[in-house]
Write a protein that holds these residues in place. Structure first.
Motif, PDB file in Angstrom:
ATOM      1  N   SER A 261       2.798 -25.870  -3.744  1.00 19.72           N
ATOM      2  CA  SER A 261       3.708 -24.774  -4.076  1.00 19.72           C
ATOM      3  C   SER A 261       3.922 -24.722  -5.591  1.00 19.72           C
ATOM      4  CB  SER A 261       5.041 -24.993  -3.364  1.00 19.72           C
ATOM      5  OG  SER A 261       5.998 -24.082  -3.830  1.00 19.72           O
ATOM      6  N   GLN A 262       4.085 -25.899  -6.207  1.00 24.04           N
ATOM      7  CA  GLN A 262       4.298 -25.944  -7.664  1.00 24.04           C
ATOM      8  C   GLN A 262       3.055 -25.470  -8.417  1.00 24.04           C
ATOM      9  OE1 GLN A 262       5.532 -30.006  -7.805  1.00 24.04           O
ATOM     10  NE2 GLN A 262       7.680 -29.511  -7.459  1.00 24.04           N
ATOM     11  N   VAL A 263       1.862 -25.737  -7.850  1.00 20.77           N
ATOM     12  CA  VAL A 263       0.611 -25.303  -8.484  1.00 20.77           C
ATOM     13  C   VAL A 263       0.563 -23.777  -8.610  1.00 20.77           C
ATOM     14  CG1 VAL A 263      -1.906 -25.190  -8.087  1.00 20.77           C
ATOM     15  CG2 VAL A 263      -0.707 -27.365  -7.846  1.00 20.77           C
ATOM     16  N   LEU A 264       1.251 -23.081  -7.676  1.00 17.84           N
ATOM     17  CA  LEU A 264       1.255 -21.605  -7.722  1.00 17.84           C
ATOM     18  C   LEU A 264       1.846 -21.075  -9.033  1.00 17.84           C
ATOM     19  CD1 LEU A 264       2.321 -20.494  -4.123  1.00 17.84           C
ATOM     20  CD2 LEU A 264       0.053 -20.470  -5.141  1.00 17.84           C
ATOM     21  N   ASN A 265       2.689 -21.876  -9.679  1.00 14.88           N
ATOM     22  CA  ASN A 265       3.261 -21.458 -10.979  1.00 14.88           C
ATOM     23  C   ASN A 265       2.174 -21.244 -12.024  1.00 14.88           C
ATOM     24  OD1 ASN A 265       5.821 -21.664  -9.951  1.00 14.88           O
ATOM     25  ND2 ASN A 265       6.071 -23.805 -10.602  1.00 14.88           N
ATOM     26  N   GLU A 266       1.083 -21.989 -11.887  1.00  6.96           N
ATOM     27  CA  GLU A 266      -0.014 -21.901 -12.863  1.00  6.96           C
ATOM     28  C   GLU A 266      -1.038 -20.836 -12.471  1.00  6.96           C
ATOM     29  OE1 GLU A 266       0.670 -23.774 -15.380  1.00  6.96           O
ATOM     30  OE2 GLU A 266       2.277 -24.722 -14.202  1.00  6.96           O
ATOM     31  N   TYR A 267      -0.904 -20.291 -11.271  1.00  4.78           N
ATOM     32  CA  TYR A 267      -1.892 -19.322 -10.766  1.00  4.78           C
ATOM     33  C   TYR A 267      -1.800 -18.045 -11.599  1.00  4.78           C
ATOM     34  CZ  TYR A 267      -4.714 -16.870  -7.248  1.00  4.78           C
ATOM     35  OH  TYR A 267      -5.708 -16.178  -6.603  1.00  4.78           O
ATOM     36  N   LYS A 268      -2.917 -17.668 -12.228  1.00  4.15           N
ATOM     37  CA  LYS A 268      -2.866 -16.554 -13.195  1.00  4.15           C
ATOM     38  C   LYS A 268      -3.236 -15.185 -12.607  1.00  4.15           C
ATOM     39  CE  LYS A 268      -1.882 -18.927 -17.020  1.00  4.15           C
ATOM     40  NZ  LYS A 268      -0.975 -19.868 -16.323  1.00  4.15           N
ATOM     41  N   ASP A 269      -3.986 -15.179 -11.504  1.00  4.31           N
ATOM     42  CA  ASP A 269      -4.478 -13.903 -10.969  1.00  4.31           C
ATOM     43  C   ASP A 269      -3.388 -13.150 -10.209  1.00  4.31           C
ATOM     44  OD1 ASP A 269      -6.969 -14.423 -11.968  1.00  4.31           O
ATOM     45  OD2 ASP A 269      -7.670 -15.425 -10.136  1.00  4.31           O
ATOM     46  N   PRO A 270      -3.590 -11.825 -10.044  1.00  4.61           N
ATOM     47  CA  PRO A 270      -2.630 -11.082  -9.215  1.00  4.61           C
ATOM     48  C   PRO A 270      -2.603 -11.646  -7.805  1.00  4.61           C
ATOM     49  CG  PRO A 270      -4.417  -9.632 -10.005  1.00  4.61           C
ATOM     50  CD  PRO A 270      -4.670 -10.985 -10.574  1.00  4.61           C
ATOM     51  N   CYS A 271      -1.426 -11.697  -7.204  1.00  2.00           N
ATOM     52  CA  CYS A 271      -1.319 -12.253  -5.844  1.00  2.00           C
ATOM     53  C   CYS A 271       0.005 -11.830  -5.211  1.00  2.00           C
ATOM     54  CB  CYS A 271      -1.408 -13.780  -5.867  1.00  2.00           C
ATOM     55  SG  CYS A 271      -0.042 -14.577  -6.720  1.00  2.00           S
ATOM     56  N   ILE A 272       0.133 -12.117  -3.923  1.00  4.30           N
ATOM     57  CA  ILE A 272       1.402 -11.892  -3.210  1.00  4.30           C
ATOM     58  C   ILE A 272       1.909 -13.258  -2.758  1.00  4.30           C
ATOM     59  CG2 ILE A 272       2.505 -10.801  -1.198  1.00  4.30           C
ATOM     60  CD1 ILE A 272       0.251  -8.689  -1.269  1.00  4.30           C
ATOM     61  N   ILE A 273       3.184 -13.553  -3.037  1.00  2.00           N
ATOM     62  CA  ILE A 273       3.779 -14.821  -2.575  1.00  2.00           C
ATOM     63  C   ILE A 273       4.955 -14.489  -1.653  1.00  2.00           C
ATOM     64  CG2 ILE A 273       4.943 -16.972  -3.243  1.00  2.00           C
ATOM     65  CD1 ILE A 273       3.489 -16.779  -5.961  1.00  2.00           C
ATOM     66  N   ILE A 274       4.851 -14.919  -0.387  1.00  3.58           N
ATOM     67  CA  ILE A 274       5.938 -14.722   0.584  1.00  3.58           C
ATOM     68  C   ILE A 274       6.572 -16.092   0.804  1.00  3.58           C
ATOM     69  CG2 ILE A 274       6.502 -13.975   2.942  1.00  3.58           C
ATOM     70  CD1 ILE A 274       3.534 -12.656   2.790  1.00  3.58           C
ATOM     71  N   SER A 275       7.872 -16.198   0.550  1.00  2.00           N
ATOM     72  CA  SER A 275       8.480 -17.528   0.619  1.00  2.00           C
ATOM     73  C   SER A 275       9.958 -17.432   1.000  1.00  2.00           C
ATOM     74  CB  SER A 275       8.298 -18.204  -0.749  1.00  2.00           C
ATOM     75  OG  SER A 275       8.761 -19.526  -0.709  1.00  2.00           O
ATOM     76  N   ALA A 276      10.501 -18.528   1.561  1.00  2.00           N
ATOM     77  CA  ALA A 276      11.906 -18.549   1.989  1.00  2.00           C
ATOM     78  C   ALA A 276      12.764 -19.172   0.862  1.00  2.00           C
ATOM     79  CB  ALA A 276      12.031 -19.367   3.267  1.00  2.00           C
ATOM     80  N   SER A 277      14.075 -18.934   0.798  1.00  2.00           N
ATOM     81  CA  SER A 277      14.856 -18.301   1.852  1.00  2.00           C
ATOM     82  C   SER A 277      14.912 -16.786   1.706  1.00  2.00           C
ATOM     83  CB  SER A 277      16.288 -18.839   1.785  1.00  2.00           C
ATOM     84  OG  SER A 277      16.942 -18.350   0.642  1.00  2.00           O
ATOM     85  N   GLY A 278      15.363 -16.132   2.774  1.00  2.00           N
ATOM     86  CA  GLY A 278      15.367 -14.676   2.811  1.00  2.00           C
ATOM     87  C   GLY A 278      16.265 -14.027   1.779  1.00  2.00           C
ATOM     88  N   MET A 279      17.390 -14.661   1.449  1.00  2.00           N
ATOM     89  CA  MET A 279      18.307 -14.078   0.466  1.00  2.00           C
ATOM     90  C   MET A 279      18.039 -14.633  -0.934  1.00  2.00           C
ATOM     91  SD  MET A 279      21.900 -13.886   2.502  1.00  2.00           S
ATOM     92  CE  MET A 279      21.973 -13.761   4.292  1.00  2.00           C
ATOM     93  N   ALA A 280      16.954 -15.444  -1.047  1.00  2.00           N
ATOM     94  CA  ALA A 280      16.521 -16.031  -2.325  1.00  2.00           C
ATOM     95  C   ALA A 280      17.550 -16.991  -2.920  1.00  2.00           C
ATOM     96  CB  ALA A 280      16.165 -14.937  -3.338  1.00  2.00           C
ATOM     97  N   GLU A 281      18.516 -17.394  -2.090  1.00  2.00           N
ATOM     98  CA  GLU A 281      19.602 -18.223  -2.611  1.00  2.00           C
ATOM     99  C   GLU A 281      19.163 -19.668  -2.824  1.00  2.00           C
ATOM    100  OE1 GLU A 281      22.139 -17.130  -3.891  1.00  2.00           O
ATOM    101  OE2 GLU A 281      23.307 -18.963  -4.092  1.00  2.00           O
ATOM    102  N   PHE A 282      18.226 -20.123  -2.030  1.00  2.00           N
ATOM    103  CA  PHE A 282      17.698 -21.479  -2.191  1.00  2.00           C
ATOM    104  C   PHE A 282      16.245 -21.492  -1.737  1.00  2.00           C
ATOM    105  CE2 PHE A 282      20.074 -21.073   1.764  1.00  2.00           C
ATOM    106  CZ  PHE A 282      19.147 -21.468   2.706  1.00  2.00           C
ATOM    107  N   GLY A 283      15.635 -22.677  -1.715  1.00  2.00           N
ATOM    108  CA  GLY A 283      14.252 -22.785  -1.245  1.00  2.00           C
ATOM    109  C   GLY A 283      13.249 -22.495  -2.346  1.00  2.00           C
ATOM    110  N   ARG A 284      11.966 -22.548  -1.968  1.00  2.00           N
ATOM    111  CA  ARG A 284      10.882 -22.411  -2.946  1.00  2.00           C
ATOM    112  C   ARG A 284      10.861 -21.049  -3.634  1.00  2.00           C
ATOM    113  NH1 ARG A 284       5.800 -25.184   0.343  1.00  2.00           N
ATOM    114  NH2 ARG A 284       6.738 -27.259   0.528  1.00  2.00           N
ATOM    115  N   VAL A 285      11.296 -20.019  -2.924  1.00  5.44           N
ATOM    116  CA  VAL A 285      11.199 -18.674  -3.508  1.00  5.44           C
ATOM    117  C   VAL A 285      12.060 -18.550  -4.773  1.00  5.44           C
ATOM    118  CG1 VAL A 285      13.060 -17.429  -2.273  1.00  5.44           C
ATOM    119  CG2 VAL A 285      10.955 -16.247  -2.861  1.00  5.44           C
ATOM    120  N   LYS A 286      13.113 -19.324  -4.829  1.00  6.20           N
ATOM    121  CA  LYS A 286      13.995 -19.275  -6.002  1.00  6.20           C
ATOM    122  C   LYS A 286      13.216 -19.718  -7.254  1.00  6.20           C
ATOM    123  CE  LYS A 286      18.732 -20.557  -7.180  1.00  6.20           C
ATOM    124  NZ  LYS A 286      19.918 -21.270  -6.753  1.00  6.20           N
TER     125      LYS A 286
END
Ligand SMILES: [Zn+2]
Length: 465
Positions: free
Chosen positions: A325-350
């Motif tokens: 998941s942390q490696v995705l921070n370095e991903y340079k190409d266009p992409c879609i990331i779907i991640s929890a939590s739904g309200m973005a309050e916590f979790g990886r999506v934050k």
């Protein structure tokens, strides 16, 4: 016979209703956690009834606001069975364990601070062990036939189309020689769900305990939103070559989005970019969805004649490990990331939002309800900056919202669901699971179509039925 309401009473979360027979035996409908601000969370400490007095629990569905206090109920003396549908048992297993982990971690974090102020450590609401004991009490029952809950109370589950395994609870109660039918609707779904069955007719009830989440509003048209979703992908990932970040609930919403992307892929419309689903809970929930094909509607079954796995496509990558998941921070190409939590309050999506918000190429797409103080809601506010992890970040990315990915039906769906009933035969209707102003609106709509006795119970209020 008495009914008392110990949660989701003039609020949305904490669903918990006790049915007491004249000989004092009790069953509990749902055992949900209150979620939201500190005041609501405080209500989780006191049930308002004695757990050891409950003979059995009947669960409508697995969402934590309907099941999340079961481990505490067991911890405080409940020893009976917990009835649910087969898919609900599967989902509850991952959701209750996840909830116990959160309870334990949150308490550890709070206790660190209490320790430095010389305060007594707090105990978690419940532990993993409590969740495991609660799960061992689960008994699954198929839909559309009656089973005995306790002597004198039979139950039949019927489809309600809200999430995988969600059901209306139809009770046939014989008390003091009289038989009464009570329907507890649980959460009512939509009639246009992409892959779940529609809500189904249920037996004529004498008493209905009905949800009210969207009792005053109508959703946008689903097809229109599919087009908007496609346009957002095109603009973000193809034209601006950016990243599209989608905070999504692990159960339900994530599978709906993956299914929508799969549909675009089948139509040859999905650009050749990677789509990451970055959440272990979402991955587990998707596996459970795939396993429970009996819950699918004819549309997805038709798709599956040609595409065996409609929750997977060529460029889809499920990310389980934290490091990946942390490696995705370095991903340079266009992409879609779907991640929890739904309200973005916590979790990886934050973390993904924090990393991508200050780049104008990117888009953050909100697809569900966000509690007013959550990060999701703060992103949608018309303000140039937002605070994440203690830092103010500029909102250079586009912030968009699609409304129709809702697991709840709107009021027209709920009226359609109730249309199998003769309102004149319904002695009492109790409205639960809604904000009070919405419930008043919903009550008026129900009175207009012939329901004479519509009550909006207060927390812990008791009624003779
Ligand atoms: Zn629900």
């Amino acid at each position: 016979m008495k009914l008392s309401f110990h949660g989701a009473a003039r609020t949305v979360t904490g669903s918990k209703h006790v049915l007491t027979l004249s000989d004092n035996r009790k069953i509990l409908l749902d055992c949900g956690l209150f979620q939201g601000g500190r005041e609501l969370q405080g209500l989780n400490h006191d049930f308002g009834f004695e757990p050891s007095d409950i003979s059995a629990v009947v669960l409508s569905h697995a969402h934590i606001d309907h099941s999340g206090l079961l481990p505490k109920l067991v911890k405080e003396g409940f020893t009976g069975p917990i009835y649910c549908s087969p898919a609900t048992a599967d989902l509850a297993e991952i959701l209750l364990k996840d909830s116990a982990k959160i309870q334990e971690e949150d308490t550890k974090f709070i206790n660190k601070r209490r320790h430095s102020s010389d305060l007594e450590p707090l105990k978690p609401l419940y532990t993993m062990k409590d969740a495991e004991i609660a799960l061992s009490r689960f008994v699954d029952r198929k839909l559309n036939y009656y089973f005995e809950v306790i002597p004198g109370i039979e139950c039949m589950y019927t489809e309600v189309g809200h999430i995988l395994g969600s059901c209306a609870v139809n009770l046939k109660i014989t008390d003091k020689g009289k038989t009464k039918n009570i329907c507890f609707t649980g959460d009512i779904g939509r009639y246009s769900h992409p892959f779940l069955k529609n809500p189904e007719k249920f037996p004529q009830a004498d008493i209905i305990i009905c949800e009210s989440t969207y009792g005053d509003s109508l959703h946008d048209d689903a097809a229109l939103n599919e087009n908007i979703f496609y346009e957002i992908i095109q603009e973000t990932c193809v034209e601006r070559k950016g990243k599209l970040i989608i905070p999504a609930f692990s159960v339900g919403r994530t599978q709906e989005i993956v299914y929508a992307l799969n549909k675009l892929d089948l139509a040859g419309k999905l650009p050749p970019i990677k789509v990451f689903v970055d959440s272990p809970l979402s991955i587990a929930a998707t596996e459970i969805t795939k396993k429970n094909k009996g819950c699918f509607n004819r549309h997805i079954l038709k798709v599956m004649e040609k595409d065996k796995d409609p929750f997977d496509f060529k460029n889809l990558v499920y990310v389980s490990e934290k490091l990946d998941s942390q490696v995705l921070n370095e991903y340079k190409d266009p992409c879609i990331i779907i991640s929890a939590s739904g309200m973005a309050e916590f979790g990886r999506v934050k973390h993904h939002i924090a990393h991508n918000l200050e780049n104008e190429k990117n888009t953050i797409l909100i697809v569900g309800y966000c509690e007013p103080n959550s990060l999701g809601a703060r992103l949608l506010k018309d303000e140039p900056q937002v605070r994440i992890f203690g830092q103010y970040l500029n909102k250079y990315a586009q912030i968009k919202k699609i409304k129709s990915f809702s697991a709840h039906g709107d009021y027209s769906d709920m009226l359609q669901f109730l249309s199998c009933q003769d309102p004149k035969k319904v002695e009492k209707m109790f409205l639960v699971h809604g904000e009070e102003d919405v419930q008043l609106n919903w009550k008026n709509k129900l009175i207009k179509i012939g329901y004479d006795f519509v009550e909006i119970p207060k927390l812990h209020q008791e009624f003779f039925a």
